[in-house]
Design a protein around this motif. Structure first.
Motif, PDB file in Angstrom:
ATOM      1  N   MET A   1     -33.742   4.687  50.769  1.00 13.78           N
ATOM      2  CA  MET A   1     -33.329   5.418  51.460  1.00 13.78           C
ATOM      3  C   MET A   1     -32.472   5.534  53.046  1.00 13.78           C
ATOM      4  SD  MET A   1     -35.054   9.579  52.030  1.00 13.78           S
ATOM      5  CE  MET A   1     -34.262  10.840  53.042  1.00 13.78           C
ATOM      6  N   THR A   2     -30.930   5.820  52.794  1.00 13.54           N
ATOM      7  CA  THR A   2     -30.564   5.789  54.321  1.00 13.54           C
ATOM      8  C   THR A   2     -30.442   7.286  54.622  1.00 13.54           C
ATOM      9  OG1 THR A   2     -28.779   6.182  52.627  1.00 13.54           O
ATOM     10  CG2 THR A   2     -29.535   3.862  53.489  1.00 13.54           C
ATOM     11  N   GLN A   3     -30.458   7.432  55.778  1.00 12.53           N
ATOM     12  CA  GLN A   3     -30.323   8.722  56.172  1.00 12.53           C
ATOM     13  C   GLN A   3     -30.559   8.791  58.327  1.00 12.53           C
ATOM     14  OE1 GLN A   3     -33.443  11.644  55.672  1.00 12.53           O
ATOM     15  NE2 GLN A   3     -34.053  11.817  57.946  1.00 12.53           N
ATOM     16  N   GLU A   4     -28.779   9.070  58.568  1.00 12.37           N
ATOM     17  CA  GLU A   4     -28.927   9.121  59.857  1.00 12.37           C
ATOM     18  C   GLU A   4     -29.686   9.314  61.184  1.00 12.37           C
ATOM     19  OE1 GLU A   4     -25.162  10.256  63.143  1.00 12.37           O
ATOM     20  OE2 GLU A   4     -25.009  10.701  60.785  1.00 12.37           O
ATOM     21  N   LYS A   5     -30.408  10.627  60.508  1.00 13.98           N
ATOM     22  CA  LYS A   5     -31.558  11.203  61.696  1.00 13.98           C
ATOM     23  C   LYS A   5     -33.129  10.854  61.326  1.00 13.98           C
ATOM     24  CE  LYS A   5     -28.900  14.543  63.339  1.00 13.98           C
ATOM     25  NZ  LYS A   5     -28.391  16.202  64.252  1.00 13.98           N
ATOM     26  N   GLN A   6     -33.857  10.199  62.396  1.00 17.29           N
ATOM     27  CA  GLN A   6     -35.011  10.301  61.863  1.00 17.29           C
ATOM     28  C   GLN A   6     -36.001  11.781  61.133  1.00 17.29           C
ATOM     29  OE1 GLN A   6     -37.324   9.084  65.294  1.00 17.29           O
ATOM     30  NE2 GLN A   6     -36.321   7.149  64.729  1.00 17.29           N
ATOM     31  N   ASN A   7     -36.612  11.774  60.386  1.00 19.27           N
ATOM     32  CA  ASN A   7     -37.757  12.752  60.659  1.00 19.27           C
ATOM     33  C   ASN A   7     -38.247  12.584  61.479  1.00 19.27           C
ATOM     34  OD1 ASN A   7     -36.417  13.420  58.144  1.00 19.27           O
ATOM     35  ND2 ASN A   7     -37.829  11.103  57.561  1.00 19.27           N
ATOM     36  N   ILE A   8     -39.228  13.675  61.738  1.00 16.78           N
ATOM     37  CA  ILE A   8     -40.079  14.127  62.260  1.00 16.78           C
ATOM     38  C   ILE A   8     -41.642  14.668  62.001  1.00 16.78           C
ATOM     39  CG2 ILE A   8     -41.299  15.390  64.674  1.00 16.78           C
ATOM     40  CD1 ILE A   8     -37.978  15.426  65.288  1.00 16.78           C
ATOM     41  N   LEU A   9     -42.704  13.877  61.908  1.00 10.52           N
ATOM     42  CA  LEU A   9     -44.279  14.596  61.164  1.00 10.52           C
ATOM     43  C   LEU A   9     -44.798  14.367  62.183  1.00 10.52           C
ATOM     44  CD1 LEU A   9     -45.881  14.257  59.099  1.00 10.52           C
ATOM     45  CD2 LEU A   9     -46.368  12.397  58.435  1.00 10.52           C
ATOM     46  N   PHE A  10     -45.711  15.644  62.617  1.00  8.44           N
ATOM     47  CA  PHE A  10     -45.805  15.976  63.877  1.00  8.44           C
ATOM     48  C   PHE A  10     -47.418  16.702  63.449  1.00  8.44           C
ATOM     49  CE2 PHE A  10     -46.649  20.654  66.963  1.00  8.44           C
ATOM     50  CZ  PHE A  10     -47.679  19.618  67.446  1.00  8.44           C
ATOM     51  N   PRO A 222     -32.619  15.412  56.771  1.00  5.53           N
ATOM     52  CA  PRO A 222     -33.948  15.291  57.768  1.00  5.53           C
ATOM     53  C   PRO A 222     -34.176  16.723  57.965  1.00  5.53           C
ATOM     54  CG  PRO A 222     -31.676  15.626  59.134  1.00  5.53           C
ATOM     55  CD  PRO A 222     -31.395  15.811  57.310  1.00  5.53           C
ATOM     56  N   TRP A 223     -36.625  16.554  58.397  1.00  8.38           N
ATOM     57  CA  TRP A 223     -36.693  17.300  58.364  1.00  8.38           C
ATOM     58  C   TRP A 223     -37.711  16.869  59.541  1.00  8.38           C
ATOM     59  CZ3 TRP A 223     -41.883  14.162  58.168  1.00  8.38           C
ATOM     60  CH2 TRP A 223     -41.457  13.641  57.226  1.00  8.38           C
ATOM     61  N   CYS A 224     -38.873  18.292  59.720  1.00  7.73           N
ATOM     62  CA  CYS A 224     -39.485  18.369  60.811  1.00  7.73           C
ATOM     63  C   CYS A 224     -40.642  19.278  60.057  1.00  7.73           C
ATOM     64  CB  CYS A 224     -39.324  18.228  62.766  1.00  7.73           C
ATOM     65  SG  CYS A 224     -40.141  19.041  63.558  1.00  7.73           S
ATOM     66  N   LEU A 225     -42.082  17.958  59.522  1.00  6.92           N
ATOM     67  CA  LEU A 225     -42.933  18.867  58.728  1.00  6.92           C
ATOM     68  C   LEU A 225     -44.245  18.690  60.012  1.00  6.92           C
ATOM     69  CD1 LEU A 225     -44.427  19.759  57.306  1.00  6.92           C
ATOM     70  CD2 LEU A 225     -45.699  17.300  56.587  1.00  6.92           C
ATOM     71  N   HIS A 226     -44.650  19.989  60.770  1.00  5.66           N
ATOM     72  CA  HIS A 226     -45.735  20.211  61.343  1.00  5.66           C
ATOM     73  C   HIS A 226     -46.837  20.441  60.593  1.00  5.66           C
ATOM     74  CE1 HIS A 226     -48.419  21.257  64.430  1.00  5.66           C
ATOM     75  NE2 HIS A 226     -48.634  22.398  64.417  1.00  5.66           N
TER      76      HIS A 226
END
Length: 527
Positions: A1-10, A222-226
């Motif tokens: 999977m290619t994605q320009e922005k990093q995901n964030i797992l918080f 892109p996602w940020c998951l808390h």
């Protein structure tokens, strides 16, 4: 999977002490997967929460601001409707920002009503959920000592055959007696027994499953998951086999002295009289609770490992910034105290591990940093990771982006002090001390060597963390340390004067407009 922005797992664990991880020196606890995160990233060993209580600590994590700035100073104190949170910073950068688990946030109903915001509208839902898309919110604990019977986790448990109106309590957080009776996990005497739930249906396992569901649903955005786990917070009930994984020989000795009881600070003394402190002062209670607490941590670690394997299988591990932390610690009988709230290391210091998979972070991979780090540093870090500029928000955000430290830089302007706050107006200690609700405040400052605590209406405390790392000897009253006390009080005063209250106009706009009144038509002072 290619994605320009990093995901964030918080990832946040509730009430996890910094020293109850293998990578932070605990001699017997098994946390290989969290330790593996430290081996892949940076382990910040001197990280502090901004308030050692669930609600205000989390509001500081989510806003990037100190509790004195955002005002949600204790549990169930609403976060003002105008406070910006992680979602407000990351959604404009194209991120899907979601929650699985706990926030302990109370929405500002009065503020929403005043502004005409419908809680059920798309905007109202975000404001109500601390800026997160509530993929699944589960605070677990409610004032009636149970959980919402309609909690999705309760519905899940019923679908798995766990009977009753509130299986969260009767199964996931209770044990079973010899005659089949339910033994509530609210009574710590029962926490050496296994919870009445299969491990795969426990709260920690279920929360991990829901995190995986979100990641699959997010697709290529892109996602940020808390991901906010409720454990190892009480009730200290672990499912088999984790309930019996540790015993008294695995416990660390209690950090406390008779001098703390014989010559106590008045606030410390008042907290020592709380029921949880009296119970945790007993050897029997510690021997029941701490092995269960450790079992819950190892269970959490196993599911962190399961989640990392899930990301790797989907090709997302190398494109996901991972943060592992907690909202505060747990005294567990240290200093003759239970719970948290005061500022000893078991309460105010938190684990903080950050894994940046990008090549610029290779230089720091697997290192430990003793820089002073605060919970409020995560929001500016996430802004920078998302491609924004945290400096554009420096009129609001009070933390420092960790990205330079992750990439091996050595900023010369890094903070020299870390701060934490307490508002204990709701606690019995306030009445014991005869304080008004607005007098039950305390503030901590540390420069890494000295820790100084300012109490409203009471004398301060001073500890030498180098010579007395267990904080057993209060030096504040000694003549030889008065200059140190003055210097730390000055640092605290300067900090209080630097709080960011002009949040509606950026510093860049102020700088651009400085000295331009005449050009803008304001011709005052002209002859």
């Amino acid at each position: 999977m290619t994605q320009e922005k990093q995901n964030i797992l918080f990832i946040m664990a509730d009430q996890l002490r910094a020293d109850y991880l293998g990578c932070n020196g605990h001699p017997s606890i098994r946390t290989p997967n969290i330790d593996a995160l430290a081996a892949r990233g940076v382990n910040f060993t001197r990280a502090y929460c901004q308030a050692p209580v669930c609600g205000p600590s989390r509001m500081s994590f989510y806003t990037g601001r100190y509790a004195i700035s955002h005002g949600a100073s204790y549990n169930n104190v609403p976060l003002r409707v105008d406070e910006r949170t992680i979602g407000d910073y990351l959604r404009p950068e194209g991120y899907r920002v979601a929650l699985v688990g706990k926030t302990h946030m109370r929405r500002d109903d009065e503020g929403m009503q005043r502004l005409g915001i419908d809680p059920d509208s798309s905007r109202g839902v975000l404001v109500s959920e601390c800026g997160f898309e509530p993929f699944e919110r589960d605070d677990g604990l409610h004032p009636d000592q149970s959980a919402d019977p309609d909690l999705p986790y309760n519905r899940y448990l019923r679908s798995k055959g766990y009977a009753g109106p509130n299986p969260w309590h009767a199964h996931a957080n209770s044990a079973q007696g010899e005659n089949g009776e339910v033994l509530s996990g609210w009574h710590m005497r029962h926490c050496y027994l296994p919870a009445r739930v299969r491990e795969e249906d426990s709260e920690t396992a279920y929360t991990t499953n829901r995190a995986m569901d979100f990641i699959e649903a997010a697709g290529e955005q892109p996602w940020c998951l808390h991901l906010s786990y409720i454990k190892p917070h009480w009730p200290y009930m672990a499912p088999a086999p984790y309930h019996a994984m540790y015993g008294r020989d695995d416990m660390l000795p209690a950090v406390r002295s008779e001098q703390e009881r014989e010559q106590p600070h008045p606030v410390h003394e008042a907290f020592m009289k709380h029921p949880e402190s009296l119970e945790f002062s007993r050897v029997e209670v510690r021997e029941r609770v701490i092995p269960a607490y450790m079992g819950l941590i190892t269970q959490l670690d196993d599911h962190v490992g399961r989640l990392m394997a899930f990301l790797e299988e989907r090709g997302q591990l190398e494109n996901t910034l991972v943060v592992f932390t907690s909202d505060h610690g747990d005294y567990l009988g240290d200093h003759w105290l239970g719970e948290k709230e005061l500022f000893h290391e078991p309460s105010a210091r938190i684990p903080m591990i950050v894994v940046d998979p990008s090549p610029p972070a290779d230089a720091t991979r697997g290192t430990a940093s003793d820089r002073l780090v605060e919970a409020i540093d995560l929001v500016p870090t996430f802004v920078d990771v998302a491609g924004g500029e945290s400096s554009d928000c420096d009129h609001v955000l009070e933390g420092h982006s960790l990205q330079p430290l992750l990439h091996g830089a050595a900023p010369t302007d890094w903070r020299t002090h870390a701060f934490s706050e307490a508002d204990y107006a709701w606690r019995p200690a306030r009445k014991e001390l005869g304080l008004a609700p607005d007098e039950a405040r305390a503030f901590m400052v540390t420069d890494g060597r000295w820790k100084y605590i300012h109490y409203e209406q009471h004398r301060p405390q001073l500890f030498d963390l180098r010579e007395d790392p267990h904080e057993l000897e209060d030096l504040a009253a000694r003549a030889a340390y008065q200059e140190t006390c003055r210097a730390m009080e000055e640092a605290l005063t300067n900090w209080s004067l630097e709080r960011k209250t002009r949040v509606t106009v950026s510093n860049q706009r102020v700088a651009a407009a400085t000295g331009s009144a005449h050009q803008r038509g304001y011709l005052f002072g002209v002859w």
